[in-house]
Design a protein around this motif. Structure first.
Motif, PDB file in Angstrom:
ATOM      1  N   TYR A  65      -6.319   5.431  -9.211  1.00 22.56           N
ATOM      2  CA  TYR A  65      -5.369   5.725  -8.136  1.00 22.56           C
ATOM      3  C   TYR A  65      -4.519   6.952  -8.435  1.00 22.56           C
ATOM      4  CZ  TYR A  65      -6.940   1.210  -6.446  1.00 22.56           C
ATOM      5  OH  TYR A  65      -7.716   0.169  -6.003  1.00 22.56           O
ATOM      6  N   HIS A 120      -1.354  -4.093  -7.362  1.00 22.02           N
ATOM      7  CA  HIS A 120      -2.432  -4.722  -6.614  1.00 22.02           C
ATOM      8  C   HIS A 120      -3.436  -5.409  -7.546  1.00 22.02           C
ATOM      9  CE1 HIS A 120      -5.017  -5.265  -3.160  1.00 22.02           C
ATOM     10  NE2 HIS A 120      -5.992  -4.581  -3.711  1.00 22.02           N
ATOM     11  N   GLU A 140       0.974  -6.162  -3.332  1.00 16.34           N
ATOM     12  CA  GLU A 140       1.253  -5.842  -4.720  1.00 16.34           C
ATOM     13  C   GLU A 140       2.189  -6.909  -5.289  1.00 16.34           C
ATOM     14  OE1 GLU A 140       1.657  -3.066  -2.432  1.00 16.34           O
ATOM     15  OE2 GLU A 140      -0.405  -2.473  -2.865  1.00 16.34           O
ATOM     16  N   ASN A 168     -11.671  -4.104  -0.673  1.00 15.29           N
ATOM     17  CA  ASN A 168     -10.819  -5.285  -0.636  1.00 15.29           C
ATOM     18  C   ASN A 168     -11.237  -6.284   0.422  1.00 15.29           C
ATOM     19  OD1 ASN A 168      -8.564  -4.599  -2.674  1.00 15.29           O
ATOM     20  ND2 ASN A 168      -8.948  -2.728  -1.517  1.00 15.29           N
ATOM     21  N   GLY A 179       0.788  -1.231   0.000  1.00 18.19           N
ATOM     22  CA  GLY A 179       0.000   0.000   0.000  1.00 18.19           C
ATOM     23  C   GLY A 179       0.816   1.275   0.000  1.00 18.19           C
ATOM     24  N   PHE A 207      -4.519  -8.062   0.544  1.00 16.63           N
ATOM     25  CA  PHE A 207      -3.602  -6.926   0.458  1.00 16.63           C
ATOM     26  C   PHE A 207      -2.345  -7.346  -0.294  1.00 16.63           C
ATOM     27  CE2 PHE A 207      -2.870  -9.037   4.527  1.00 16.63           C
ATOM     28  CZ  PHE A 207      -1.510  -9.264   4.521  1.00 16.63           C
ATOM     29  N   GLY A 225      -3.289   3.924  -2.467  1.00 15.64           N
ATOM     30  CA  GLY A 225      -4.747   3.827  -2.527  1.00 15.64           C
ATOM     31  C   GLY A 225      -5.236   2.394  -2.374  1.00 15.64           C
ATOM     32  N   THR A 226      -4.323   1.439  -2.399  1.00 13.34           N
ATOM     33  CA  THR A 226      -4.671   0.030  -2.194  1.00 13.34           C
ATOM     34  C   THR A 226      -4.348  -0.321  -0.736  1.00 13.34           C
ATOM     35  OG1 THR A 226      -2.506  -0.654  -3.028  1.00 13.34           O
ATOM     36  CG2 THR A 226      -4.282  -0.470  -4.635  1.00 13.34           C
ATOM     37  N   PRO A 227      -4.784  -1.498  -0.259  1.00  8.87           N
ATOM     38  CA  PRO A 227      -4.673  -1.771   1.184  1.00  8.87           C
ATOM     39  C   PRO A 227      -3.239  -1.682   1.710  1.00  8.87           C
ATOM     40  CG  PRO A 227      -6.134  -3.351   0.143  1.00  8.87           C
ATOM     41  CD  PRO A 227      -5.488  -2.577  -0.962  1.00  8.87           C
TER      42      PRO A 227
END
Lengths: 364, 364, 364, 364
Positions: C113, C124, C16, C3, A68, C14, A76-78
């Protein structure tokens, strides 16, 4: 979902006191927020035991951002943060499953989780879980500061000693962020420490009251039913271990007031940001309602207090049951225990407050 | 979703004070629960103005079950209740949009809803919305009684006068359900009425403290993070208009106690339902924690109190702003207003409590 | 909460593609479920590239259970699984931010994003995130098997070749769990591999249809509005990268049928578990509706299919834009890419299905 | 919460087919949206039986807005709409509890609701509940039109007859909003009617495919996991009675394509709103993916289709069970039944689509 809180900015806690790691996942942060690891470390330090009045267990709290964050900013992601557990002495806790400690969740947790919960160090109930909460809170506090919102908490009472009330909030909040012991009047802080040490010397523990101020909020956040500002904050604040009461503004003292005393009358204040404007900012002359009317922020500082009960783990012997035999027994809790969590809990209260406030600001 | 509360048993409120109807939808009730319209009517009566200390606006509160009941029992599908609004005098409220009443949501609501909210009678913010809450609560209370769970609320304080504390809970709760004025000691109730009338005679209003007891709960309901029993209840209780504080067990008084005083020691009690059983029921010797340890019920009565601020609408003149002109002005609130909502609010507190408790019991 | 999925059993993803770890948190599992790490490893193997038709990137997928398991069983508290990322070649992806790959989320993710997402390996959005999904799914599948519910998925079509239809479901599902290539007829599986290799040799890729069967479900799960069994499953299934369609029972073929063909008539079947019982089990003669009537399970096997589009990453050149300059450009995607994800996606489809089904079974 | 859908704009459905009223509550609408009762009435007309191919039951669908609208605009508080039930003939349905109709929810609903559900007219499962959905949808459609987003649905297939494909979307969507029979080519519409009448004359029923287009959406709506645009829409669309499949873009046809055919290549299009701008709008040359990449809108029209199974109620005799006796029996369904709901369901599909799309647009 028990272990997740927040509508737009959702925080999920996981881990047990003596597992390999504890951590959290934050979902819903805007992309592009700066993430400053030094600031996270600083907030984790405020949660550490403060010298003599806290447990001797060393908690350097290294942390690891799993996801994140990319090039120093939120994606913007977890966002997942992990904190390894170290310096664990599980032997201290082996018989908690059969001999529950008064005031703790040993008994209630055994019922809820049907005996399968990890009992070591309180497992998932441990105050240790507040470390990822504080790490997450550091990110929330920074996101709020970018928007002009500031938060600070002091020990309004501790072990029977009162701090001075909030005064100049801008100065008070800035001082609290740097203060290892969260008081506005350092002399009263010394008296608090002494009173806590006296309780500890007697094999006992102490509680207190934490008071929080939030400045810079716009009017109109919250809702009349059910997501009132008070309700959302209280929901989250009662997750802080040992909190047994929450009150806003004058709180329980309002019960004995008359309406003419309790109402906050409206007036205009010249807007510092636009001094020549003919119209100013709507404010109230007093703040008995703690910045909330009808469940919504009114633009005044948000003010609330939590009641922190004295630490449940005490050295003095206590009566309890052996759940395996059904016999009454006497429990002496060995190990390292903090005689008063009030000073450390302020970092958690700041974090929880920052979460709720950021979530409110992100509500469309 | 602001106007919906509850995870398994979800309640959605809708309506405005001077619209055609107000109502609620309850989703998640088990099929087959008996729905007794007389019981609903009885609970609505407890919410009515109680003689001289309440507003003279007559609220017979007829209600209409739209859906979710078939042949006297819940179907398991959404149960909608409608309550028509009657006896409405909208003229009293016309200028609330420009001249906000201190202590009310007129200003904060105007900001949140950008001036589009129905201002008549407080619109969606009105205490009138508690009528469908109480009707829903009657269904929740009956569902709980089928499972041996009982709830009652008294005015622990009102206009500065204290009621006696809870004693024999079975008897106290039964008496409260029948009592039009919610006190355990009728003489103190008379003193409360007199004190409220004195405030009203002075053009002013009074507040108080409502204390609730819940009996018959199993241990293990709730969660450590974030859906603690305290947090869930507080979230909902702060929706009751005028609530500004919530405390469990000894609440704020715990702040000054030591751990040895605050901890509730465990012991076994012979189980009345199975007197010959070798093992009894786990209880605590005291109940300083109000029936909750670590966020979970411990099987003792759940005990909590709310602080009710004095009614915001008072006859005496108050300073406020004309938002249209920016000028300071004096407001005199005409119309019928309850000088103290404490007695009526207990029906709402019972309803809200029943909702949260039923939701907890339905959690897998 | 984007999510997180699931009402009672909530899964949060969660990570990437090129971050240090990816993972998930499962909240709401019953305490006491056995957690078999070998079974998790087995399911992760089924998700691995299957020889020549998959990418050469090696994914041994070691995993680490952070929390929620104690002495081999679930504790009932959040279960976090971490999977480290290894063998990462970020250089392949550096210019995805400016030159979006057709069919991928490079462009849409950059808009959502605001350019802050981690672009390496799809960040992600990467199919890599399905690894923790599959690990979680292994736990869900085991929990379901304890309750007599079994799930299996085969490639009903792949690269234009059809598998045989489901027959004896008990035998078919057992065979699928062991089969590295998910077909019921191995010869057709060979034809599929050949067809995929032909596509790959042409610098191109292939898609297919995955069909899933769930046996052992009771009747009555789901809801008429909005949490239909079909709706809940479809919601989750569309998270599987490349799924563009979901159909239940005869699905789109029902559109051209008449009611007399499409309706499944009811009859009683002798209950194998209680053969002497006078009454049997309610079944339907046919299963055109895929085990769902009115949004609720009817006790017949749940049958559905997903459309898997061909892999977006192809070796052949494609037209796209340079977002920085606005100029049209030709993109040649280097690196290792799976010419057909259908075989591997079945492990993800099993996992997602197991999640939804377990969640439905845990609904009160 | 089964009967509530939507994260930011939440819709709650209530009511039974033969109860006094059915209705819905919409929570989360912005304050200030115009509410045009004529527009609501128009959309309800599109859901009415369309001449000979629909049931003869007359449904003028008067409606009543209970709350949430003040002076013709939304207040921002919950908007409740009630629709009275009329012209009810309950006698037709009395024995549905013991003799379940094939293809209906009589059996599954009896299991779920333990026999307590209102069986009259299908109770809460009735297609009648789509009337408040369509009324709510009218408000959503208007809110979207204010933002330049337009939605339309046609019968791509009906009773085996195909409509022409979408062409000029602006013209097609405008025409569909006015068309009582939802086809793009009226001649094919006549052929559909004839085919439906032929099925009805044979005591049978027909199904079809509904195809929807949404124009004017920005890129970047949705999420990679789990709240994909496809997943959210599919979740809601499967609540439309009779929907058994959902596909986006080329849907199941993608399964047999190669990547080079399925990928939509990017290019710039001159921006009509700013023709002299040096840079244009990012579009794709084709739209095989139906406007969604990686779960997010890509700015192209959103295109999807649902499979509508043939009406379950048919005049021809069917085999079923008497659940009271366990005996096989033959069922002849009397009463008025629509031989094909495809034309009417388009109004529901528009409504459901508008709800999901508005909810996505309101996501921060």
């Amino acid at each position: 979902m028990n272990n997740t809180f927040g509508t737009h900015v959702a925080l999920t806690l996981f881990g047990e006191s003596h597992g390999p790691e504890i951590g959290c996942v934050i979902d819903g942060l805007r992309p592009g927020l700066r993430v400053d690891e030094d600031h996270i470390a600083h907030r984790l330090v405020l949660r550490r035991p403060a010298g003599a009045i806290s447990t001797a267990r060393v908690e350097p709290d290294p942390f690891h951002i799993v996801s994140g964050v990319w090039q120093g900013r939120t994606t913007g992601t977890p966002l997942c943060i992990l904190i390894p557990n170290r310096d664990v002495k599980s032997g201290d806790y082996v018989n908690l499953k059969t001999i529950p400690r008064p005031g703790h969740a040993d008994y209630t947790g055994a019922v809820k989780y049907k005996g399968f919960a990890d009992p070591r160090g309180g497992g998932h109930f441990s105050g240790r879980l507040t470390a990822p909460l504080v790490a997450a809170g550091a990110i929330f506090l920074a996101a709020l500061a970018e928007r002009g919102v500031h938060i600070g908490t002091h020990a309004a009472r501790c072990a029977g000693i009162a701090d001075r009330p909030f005064g100049d909030l801008a100065a008070d909040l800035e001082a609290l962020d740097r203060a290892p012991f969260p008081v506005l009047d350092p002399e009263r802080g010394e008296a608090m420490r002494a009173a806590v040490l006296a309780a500890a010397a007697a094999g006992d523990s102490a509680g207190g009251v934490l008071e929080t101020a939030v400045t810079g909020l716009p009017a109109g956040l919250g809702a009349p039913w059910f997501d009132t500002v008070e309700g959302l904050l209280a929901h989250a604040l009662f997750s802080i271990p040992a909190v047994k009461g929450v009150e806003f503004g004058d709180g329980f003292a309002l019960a004995d007031m008359r309406g003419s005393e309790a109402n906050d009358c409206f007036r205009l204040e010249p807007d510092a940001a636009a001094p020549s404007a003919p119209r100013g900012r709507v404010v109230t002359e007093t703040n008995h309602n703690g910045g909330v009317n009808g469940g919504l922020t009114n633009g005044m500082p948000l003010i609330f207090r939590t009641a922190i009960k004295p630490t449940s783990s005490i050295a003095a012997p206590q009566r309890t049951l052996n759940l395996a035999t059904g016999e009454q027994t006497e429990l002496r809790i060995a190990g390292r225990h903090d005689p008063c969590i009030v000073p450390r809990a302020r970092a958690v209260q700041d974090a929880v407050t920052a979460h709720v406030v950021l979530d409110l600001l992100e509500t469309p």
